[in-house]
Scaffold this motif. Structure first.
Motif: not given
Length: 218
Positions: A6-21, A158-169
């Motif tokens: 949970e909360q790898v990114l806080n609300a402010g960081e998520v909002a900034a990244l979502r806008e940038a993405a 089905r509606s809206g937009t799903r925005l994610c960051v994916v990666g592999w370790v």
């Protein structure tokens, strides 16, 4: 081991990244798909750009600084992160991730969610194990970490937009079972130190953990 952070990114960081993405240039996700999954992959992926590199750097730094992620994954290397977008009707059918990506052995996969689950319908990550299929649709800023050896899919949006960051370790410790033992040891050591401080038992557990890492690291 499946782990929801949970909360790898806080609300402010998520909002900034979502806008940038959202401002990135996206192309057809099939461009990075292998020959056997092109017909079942329908999503958008951000094309290379300085703006994408800034998003990747921010997320990578947050992951490497997250103590639980570090304990569970013990990352030795990580692929370049992908900003993935699913719009209405888009989906990714059942598949297993490639064993090698960008010269990195893929031991663990992760999805970091950038928008709230209420903002889109469908789009859950479905991961199958030997018993059942598990559905993950986490809050913005949360991350699911799971073995790359598993079959998984993304349900149609089905509606809206799903925005994610994916990666592999690629982990220092290749074995899933050994990583779980070390993860449990980390938690036990932290709990003992919080309750009792630096005791003989604490020192013995730290010694055991270090020696196991020496034996298992590769």
């Amino acid at each position: 081991m499946f782990l929801a952070l949970e909360q790898v990114l806080n609300a402010g960081e998520v909002a900034a990244l979502r806008e940038a993405a959202a401002a990135l240039d996206f192309g057809d996700g099939r461009a990075t798909a292998g020959r056997y999954v092109r017909e079942i992959k329908a999503n958008d992926q951000a094309r290379p750009s300085p703006e994408l590199e800034a998003v990747q750097a921010k997320v990578s730094a947050a992951l490497m600084a997250h103590p639980v992620f570090a304990s569970a994954a013990r990352p030795r290397a990580m692929t370049k992160l992908i900003v993935s977008r699913y719009r209405e009707g888009q989906t990714y059918g059942m598949h297993v991730d490639d064993a090698l990506m960008q010269g990195v052995r893929t031991d663990l996969s992760f999805t970091l969610f950038l928008n709230d689950p209420e903002s889109y319908e469908g789009g859950a990550l479905i991961v199958a194990d030997t018993v059942e299929e598990r559905a993950f649709k986490l809050a913005a800023g949360d991350l699911i970490l799971y073995p790359s050896t598993t079959l998984h899919r993304v349900e149609p949006v089905r509606s809206g937009t799903r925005l994610c960051v994916v990666g592999w370790v690629q982990s220092w410790v290749r074995s899933v079972e050994q990583r779980e033992i070390l993860f449990d040891l980390d938690r036990a050591i932290a709990d003992i130190f919080a309750r009792e401080g630096k005791t003989g038992l604490f020192d013995t557990l730290c010694k055991t953990r270090s020696n196991l890492i020496r034996m298992w690291a590769a």
